[in-house]
Design a protein around this motif. Structure first.
Motif, PDB file in Angstrom:
ATOM      1  N   ILE A  71       0.696  -0.618  -0.067  1.00  0.00           N
ATOM      2  CA  ILE A  71       0.197  -0.014  -0.298  1.00  0.00           C
ATOM      3  C   ILE A  71       0.619   1.244  -0.035  1.00  0.00           C
ATOM      4  O   ILE A  71       0.966   2.213  -0.475  1.00  0.00           O
ATOM      5  CB  ILE A  71      -0.651   0.004   1.512  1.00  0.00           C
ATOM      6  CG1 ILE A  71      -1.832  -1.029   1.468  1.00  0.00           C
ATOM      7  CG2 ILE A  71      -1.601   1.844   1.373  1.00  0.00           C
ATOM      8  CD1 ILE A  71      -2.826  -1.467   2.116  1.00  0.00           C
ATOM      9  N   GLN A  72       1.899   0.953   1.078  1.00  0.00           N
ATOM     10  CA  GLN A  72       2.762   2.149   1.190  1.00  0.00           C
ATOM     11  C   GLN A  72       3.603   2.920  -0.291  1.00  0.00           C
ATOM     12  O   GLN A  72       3.797   3.704  -1.042  1.00  0.00           O
ATOM     13  CB  GLN A  72       3.690   2.175   1.892  1.00  0.00           C
ATOM     14  CG  GLN A  72       4.450   3.118   2.034  1.00  0.00           C
ATOM     15  CD  GLN A  72       6.049   3.433   1.820  1.00  0.00           C
ATOM     16  OE1 GLN A  72       6.504   2.457   0.838  1.00  0.00           O
ATOM     17  NE2 GLN A  72       6.302   4.657   0.954  1.00  0.00           N
ATOM     18  N   ARG A  74       2.385   1.755  -3.411  1.00  0.00           N
ATOM     19  CA  ARG A  74       1.904   2.612  -4.801  1.00  0.00           C
ATOM     20  C   ARG A  74       1.898   3.921  -4.062  1.00  0.00           C
ATOM     21  O   ARG A  74       1.882   5.017  -5.296  1.00  0.00           O
ATOM     22  CB  ARG A  74       0.427   2.386  -4.338  1.00  0.00           C
ATOM     23  CG  ARG A  74       0.301   1.210  -5.004  1.00  0.00           C
ATOM     24  CD  ARG A  74      -1.469   0.676  -4.984  1.00  0.00           C
ATOM     25  NE  ARG A  74      -1.812  -0.181  -4.249  1.00  0.00           N
ATOM     26  CZ  ARG A  74      -2.666   0.022  -2.789  1.00  0.00           C
ATOM     27  NH1 ARG A  74      -3.186   1.010  -3.012  1.00  0.00           N
ATOM     28  NH2 ARG A  74      -3.171  -0.922  -1.775  1.00  0.00           N
ATOM     29  N   ASP A  75       1.339   4.994  -3.149  1.00  0.00           N
ATOM     30  CA  ASP A  75       1.945   6.169  -3.044  1.00  0.00           C
ATOM     31  C   ASP A  75       3.196   6.936  -1.981  1.00  0.00           C
ATOM     32  O   ASP A  75       2.738   6.722  -0.656  1.00  0.00           O
ATOM     33  CB  ASP A  75       0.802   6.622  -2.654  1.00  0.00           C
ATOM     34  CG  ASP A  75       0.522   8.215  -1.944  1.00  0.00           C
ATOM     35  OD1 ASP A  75       1.324   8.625  -2.896  1.00  0.00           O
ATOM     36  OD2 ASP A  75      -0.525   8.636  -1.628  1.00  0.00           O
ATOM     37  N   ALA A  78       2.189   8.699   0.875  1.00  0.00           N
ATOM     38  CA  ALA A  78       0.914   8.484   1.888  1.00  0.00           C
ATOM     39  C   ALA A  78       1.161   9.319   3.066  1.00  0.00           C
ATOM     40  O   ALA A  78       2.790   8.563   3.754  1.00  0.00           O
ATOM     41  CB  ALA A  78       0.477   7.682   1.817  1.00  0.00           C
ATOM     42  N   GLU A  82      -3.105   8.274   6.705  1.00  0.00           N
ATOM     43  CA  GLU A  82      -3.659   7.614   5.605  1.00  0.00           C
ATOM     44  C   GLU A  82      -3.653   6.402   5.096  1.00  0.00           C
ATOM     45  O   GLU A  82      -4.477   5.488   5.102  1.00  0.00           O
ATOM     46  CB  GLU A  82      -3.274   8.465   4.352  1.00  0.00           C
ATOM     47  CG  GLU A  82      -3.985   9.653   3.834  1.00  0.00           C
ATOM     48  CD  GLU A  82      -3.146  10.715   2.562  1.00  0.00           C
ATOM     49  OE1 GLU A  82      -3.637  12.083   3.034  1.00  0.00           O
ATOM     50  OE2 GLU A  82      -1.676  10.310   2.899  1.00  0.00           O
ATOM     51  N   LEU A  83      -1.943   6.079   5.754  1.00  0.00           N
ATOM     52  CA  LEU A  83      -1.932   4.164   5.309  1.00  0.00           C
ATOM     53  C   LEU A  83      -3.000   3.402   6.029  1.00  0.00           C
ATOM     54  O   LEU A  83      -3.699   2.590   5.813  1.00  0.00           O
ATOM     55  CB  LEU A  83       0.092   4.541   5.759  1.00  0.00           C
ATOM     56  CG  LEU A  83       0.283   4.904   4.477  1.00  0.00           C
ATOM     57  CD1 LEU A  83       1.988   4.749   4.916  1.00  0.00           C
ATOM     58  CD2 LEU A  83      -0.109   4.269   3.337  1.00  0.00           C
ATOM     59  N   GLN A  85      -5.694   4.749   7.193  1.00  0.00           N
ATOM     60  CA  GLN A  85      -7.211   3.789   7.171  1.00  0.00           C
ATOM     61  C   GLN A  85      -7.452   2.946   6.247  1.00  0.00           C
ATOM     62  O   GLN A  85      -8.379   2.166   5.971  1.00  0.00           O
ATOM     63  CB  GLN A  85      -7.719   5.258   6.351  1.00  0.00           C
ATOM     64  CG  GLN A  85      -7.650   6.155   7.985  1.00  0.00           C
ATOM     65  CD  GLN A  85      -8.003   7.421   7.483  1.00  0.00           C
ATOM     66  OE1 GLN A  85      -8.021   8.262   5.877  1.00  0.00           O
ATOM     67  NE2 GLN A  85      -8.781   8.351   8.324  1.00  0.00           N
ATOM     68  N   GLU A  86      -5.907   2.672   5.022  1.00  0.00           N
ATOM     69  CA  GLU A  86      -5.728   2.133   3.953  1.00  0.00           C
ATOM     70  C   GLU A  86      -5.728   0.671   4.628  1.00  0.00           C
ATOM     71  O   GLU A  86      -6.791  -0.676   3.980  1.00  0.00           O
ATOM     72  CB  GLU A  86      -5.361   2.552   2.990  1.00  0.00           C
ATOM     73  CG  GLU A  86      -5.402   3.276   1.801  1.00  0.00           C
ATOM     74  CD  GLU A  86      -4.872   2.952   0.925  1.00  0.00           C
ATOM     75  OE1 GLU A  86      -4.387   2.561   0.402  1.00  0.00           O
ATOM     76  OE2 GLU A  86      -3.859   4.573   0.226  1.00  0.00           O
ATOM     77  N   TRP A  87      -5.431   0.599   5.387  1.00  0.00           N
ATOM     78  CA  TRP A  87      -4.867  -0.614   6.007  1.00  0.00           C
ATOM     79  C   TRP A  87      -5.698  -1.460   7.027  1.00  0.00           C
ATOM     80  O   TRP A  87      -6.333  -2.605   6.821  1.00  0.00           O
ATOM     81  CB  TRP A  87      -3.771  -0.694   7.369  1.00  0.00           C
ATOM     82  CG  TRP A  87      -2.788  -1.942   7.213  1.00  0.00           C
ATOM     83  CD1 TRP A  87      -3.041  -2.726   6.361  1.00  0.00           C
ATOM     84  CD2 TRP A  87      -2.426  -1.948   7.460  1.00  0.00           C
ATOM     85  NE1 TRP A  87      -1.549  -3.824   6.999  1.00  0.00           N
ATOM     86  CE2 TRP A  87      -1.088  -3.124   8.105  1.00  0.00           C
ATOM     87  CE3 TRP A  87      -1.100  -1.919   9.391  1.00  0.00           C
ATOM     88  CZ2 TRP A  87      -0.553  -4.018   9.152  1.00  0.00           C
ATOM     89  CZ3 TRP A  87      -0.746  -1.768  10.633  1.00  0.00           C
ATOM     90  CH2 TRP A  87       0.454  -3.019   9.914  1.00  0.00           C
ATOM     91  N   GLN A  89      -9.505  -0.392   5.949  1.00  0.00           N
ATOM     92  CA  GLN A  89      -9.723  -1.145   5.289  1.00  0.00           C
ATOM     93  C   GLN A  89      -9.892  -2.574   4.383  1.00  0.00           C
ATOM     94  O   GLN A  89     -10.914  -3.309   4.546  1.00  0.00           O
ATOM     95  CB  GLN A  89     -10.239  -0.763   4.371  1.00  0.00           C
ATOM     96  CG  GLN A  89     -10.943   0.853   3.723  1.00  0.00           C
ATOM     97  CD  GLN A  89     -10.537   2.165   3.032  1.00  0.00           C
ATOM     98  OE1 GLN A  89     -10.011   2.248   1.950  1.00  0.00           O
ATOM     99  NE2 GLN A  89     -11.253   3.395   3.233  1.00  0.00           N
TER     100      GLN A  89
END
Length: 175
Positions: A71-72, A74-75, A78, A82-83, A85-87, A89
């Motif tokens: 995830i990290q 990719r952006d 970030a 933010e990471l 929050q994505e994690w 999900q």
């Protein structure tokens, strides 16, 4: 002192063969306190295996840690929040601080992004037009121009300094 399984096995084998703690210390395969501790633990538990250390269980598995890294990557700019929050999900409920720890464990550090001049095709065209228009000016012409220093002031909002994550030894100039 951390000893390998073979060293612990050798100490216990010597102990079982009738060697005293003092005799085993003389072999210098490990420090005196380590040898006596291994023998004591073997007598109490009957095993040479080291007990798992106590402590809070990890919030994430190795697989979930690899997901965070993907995830990290990719952006890279970030933020930890933010990471997180994505994690979340993806099924891992962890704080931004935990995200930072996991990325640091993997060798990813946060650094300020290098500044690069923003030169779009329009910027390049406009600069060329300016140079052609004023290229033949003399020092006397430029003497009639007043230049002033500029300073920016922020009351609210971000400073514009971006952070990116990368390996400690990586040298890049991302923006």
């Amino acid at each position: 002192m951390v000893t390998c399984k073979e060293t612990r096995a050798a100490i216990i084998a010597l102990h079982k063969n009738g060697f005293t703690g003092k005799d085993i210390v003389a072999t210098k395969i490990a420090p005196k306190s380590t040898i006596y501790r291994i023998i004591k633990n073997f007598k109490e538990r009957g095993s040479i295996l080291v007990k798992k250390a106590s402590g809070r269980p990890r919030k994430s598995s190795k697989r979930q840690d690899r997901l965070l890294k993907r995830i990290q990557l990719r952006d890279r700019s970030a933020t930890s929040a933010e990471l997180a929050q994505e994690w979340q999900q993806a099924g891992v409920s962890a704080s931004a601080r935990t995200v930072r720890r996991r990325l640091l464990e993997d060798g990813l550090v946060s650094r300020r992004a290098a500044k690069k001049p923003l030169l779009s095709k329009k910027n390049i065209r406009d600069r060329l037009i300016f140079c052609k228009k004023y290229g033949e000016w003399t020092a006397e012409d430029w003497g009639k121009v007043i230049f002033s220093d500029e300073a920016s002031f922020r009351l609210f909002g971000a400073s514009g300094k971006r952070l990116v994550r990368r390996r400690k030894d990586a040298v890049t100039d991302e923006n």
